[in-house]
Motif scaffolding. Structure first.
Motif, PDB file in Angstrom:
ATOM      1  N   LYS A   1      -8.188   5.371   5.911  1.00 37.06           N
ATOM      2  CA  LYS A   1      -8.468   6.209   4.735  1.00 37.06           C
ATOM      3  C   LYS A   1      -8.507   5.379   3.459  1.00 37.06           C
ATOM      4  CE  LYS A   1      -6.430  10.332   6.707  1.00 37.06           C
ATOM      5  NZ  LYS A   1      -5.178  11.075   6.850  1.00 37.06           N
ATOM      6  N   SER A   2      -7.629   4.397   3.363  1.00 35.31           N
ATOM      7  CA  SER A   2      -7.540   3.584   2.149  1.00 35.31           C
ATOM      8  C   SER A   2      -8.569   2.467   2.085  1.00 35.31           C
ATOM      9  CB  SER A   2      -6.146   2.953   2.041  1.00 35.31           C
ATOM     10  OG  SER A   2      -5.168   3.934   1.927  1.00 35.31           O
ATOM     11  N   CYS A   3      -8.895   1.883   3.232  1.00 37.04           N
ATOM     12  CA  CYS A   3      -9.728   0.677   3.245  1.00 37.04           C
ATOM     13  C   CYS A   3     -11.042   0.826   4.016  1.00 37.04           C
ATOM     14  CB  CYS A   3      -8.943  -0.491   3.831  1.00 37.04           C
ATOM     15  SG  CYS A   3      -7.453  -0.894   2.905  1.00 37.04           S
TER      16      CYS A   3
ATOM     17  N   ASN B   1      -3.979   5.802   8.084  1.00 40.45           N
ATOM     18  CA  ASN B   1      -3.721   5.601   6.656  1.00 40.45           C
ATOM     19  C   ASN B   1      -4.512   4.407   6.121  1.00 40.45           C
ATOM     20  OD1 ASN B   1      -1.076   6.571   8.081  1.00 40.45           O
ATOM     21  ND2 ASN B   1      -1.002   7.410   6.007  1.00 40.45           N
TER      22      ASN B   1
ATOM     23  N   MET C   1       0.830  -1.211   0.000  1.00 39.80           N
ATOM     24  CA  MET C   1       0.000   0.000   0.000  1.00 39.80           C
ATOM     25  C   MET C   1       0.868   1.266   0.000  1.00 39.80           C
ATOM     26  SD  MET C   1      -3.284  -0.888   0.109  1.00 39.80           S
ATOM     27  CE  MET C   1      -4.212   0.364   0.962  1.00 39.80           C
TER      28      MET C   1
ATOM     29  N   CYS D   1      -8.878  -4.734  -0.884  1.00 39.74           N
ATOM     30  CA  CYS D   1      -8.584  -3.311  -0.690  1.00 39.74           C
ATOM     31  C   CYS D   1      -7.287  -2.935  -1.385  1.00 39.74           C
ATOM     32  CB  CYS D   1      -8.513  -2.986   0.810  1.00 39.74           C
ATOM     33  SG  CYS D   1      -8.023  -1.276   1.128  1.00 39.74           S
ATOM     34  N   GLU D   2      -6.279  -3.775  -1.247  1.00 39.92           N
ATOM     35  CA  GLU D   2      -4.985  -3.519  -1.880  1.00 39.92           C
ATOM     36  C   GLU D   2      -5.136  -3.441  -3.402  1.00 39.92           C
ATOM     37  OE1 GLU D   2      -0.868  -6.007  -2.470  1.00 39.92           O
ATOM     38  OE2 GLU D   2      -1.912  -6.234  -0.563  1.00 39.92           O
TER      39      GLU D   2
ATOM     40  N   ASN E   1      -6.783   2.202  -8.504  1.00 41.47           N
ATOM     41  CA  ASN E   1      -7.098   3.630  -8.422  1.00 41.47           C
ATOM     42  C   ASN E   1      -5.878   4.498  -8.703  1.00 41.47           C
ATOM     43  OD1 ASN E   1      -9.777   3.168  -7.817  1.00 41.47           O
ATOM     44  ND2 ASN E   1      -9.524   3.417  -5.609  1.00 41.47           N
ATOM     45  N   LYS E   2      -4.670   3.960  -8.405  1.00 39.01           N
ATOM     46  CA  LYS E   2      -3.436   4.717  -8.656  1.00 39.01           C
ATOM     47  C   LYS E   2      -3.051   4.685 -10.135  1.00 39.01           C
ATOM     48  CE  LYS E   2      -1.525   4.205  -4.045  1.00 39.01           C
ATOM     49  NZ  LYS E   2      -0.474   3.618  -3.220  1.00 39.01           N
TER      50      LYS E   2
ATOM     51  N   ASN F   1      -6.942  -0.228  -4.380  1.00 35.76           N
ATOM     52  CA  ASN F   1      -6.062   0.938  -4.266  1.00 35.76           C
ATOM     53  C   ASN F   1      -5.030   0.985  -5.381  1.00 35.76           C
ATOM     54  OD1 ASN F   1      -6.478   2.776  -1.802  1.00 35.76           O
ATOM     55  ND2 ASN F   1      -6.888   0.734  -1.027  1.00 35.76           N
TER      56      ASN F   1
END
Length: 167
Positions: free
Chosen positions: A104-106, A101, A65, A158-159, A165-166, A162
């Motif tokens: 916020k991400s997951c 963190n 992450m 989730c990973e 999304n990047k 994310n």
């Protein structure tokens, strides 16, 4: 929860070989103990290998992450119990406190579950607390193994989300 279901899952394939072996060891111990119908007062030993894999998984998750560096991931000083503890006082939160963190991400639900599993499936199992041996029945161990398997899947999702999304 069968060994075949676990080994055929995408999240399992993303793990390091030693983490895979640890998970399989816990699942094999569970099956063995269910067949033997022993009556031990504590089956924590069945959970130990998967707990080790969970720690490794969480470190790799935080690395993937982008929350810790390769040096921190491979080092011996980083502590999951500090990084994911939502109850660290504000004045003690530093660069190693990563709970916010992850949240916020997951999302708050997954970040809380990751912490709760750390407490229930690792800390309370590995550590001795006077007056509270925390002996676990085989049924409780099976529930904890299932909890960890579900968290491996959720955190992996989730990973992946994310990373996409990047891109």
């Amino acid at each position: 929860m069968t060994i075949q279901n676990v080994t055929s899952s995408a999240w399992f394939g993303s793990l390091e070989p030693d983490q895979q072996r640890q998970i399989l060891l816990s699942l094999e111990l569970l099956e063995r103990e269910k067949k033997l119908s022993s009556s031990f007062p504590d089956y924590s030993f069945v959970l130990f290998p998967m707990s080790k894999a969970y720690e490794g998984f969480l470190k790799k998750f935080l690395f993937s992450m982008g929350l810790i560096t390769d040096e921190v991931y491979r080092g011996r000083h980083f502590r999951i119990g500090r990084a994911l503890n939502p109850d660290i006082p504000l004045n003690q939160r530093d660069q190693w406190w990563l709970y916010d963190n992850v949240e916020k991400s997951c999302g708050p639900k997954l970040s809380r579950k990751l912490w709760q599993a750390w407490i229930e499936c690792r800390n309370h199992v590995f550590h001795y607390f006077p007056g509270d041996l925390n002996e676990l029945s085989l049924q409780k161990i099976e529930q904890k193994l299932q909890m960890l398997i579900e968290l491996f899947e959720s955190a992996w999702q989730c990973e992946i989300k994310n990373k996409s999304n990047k891109d």
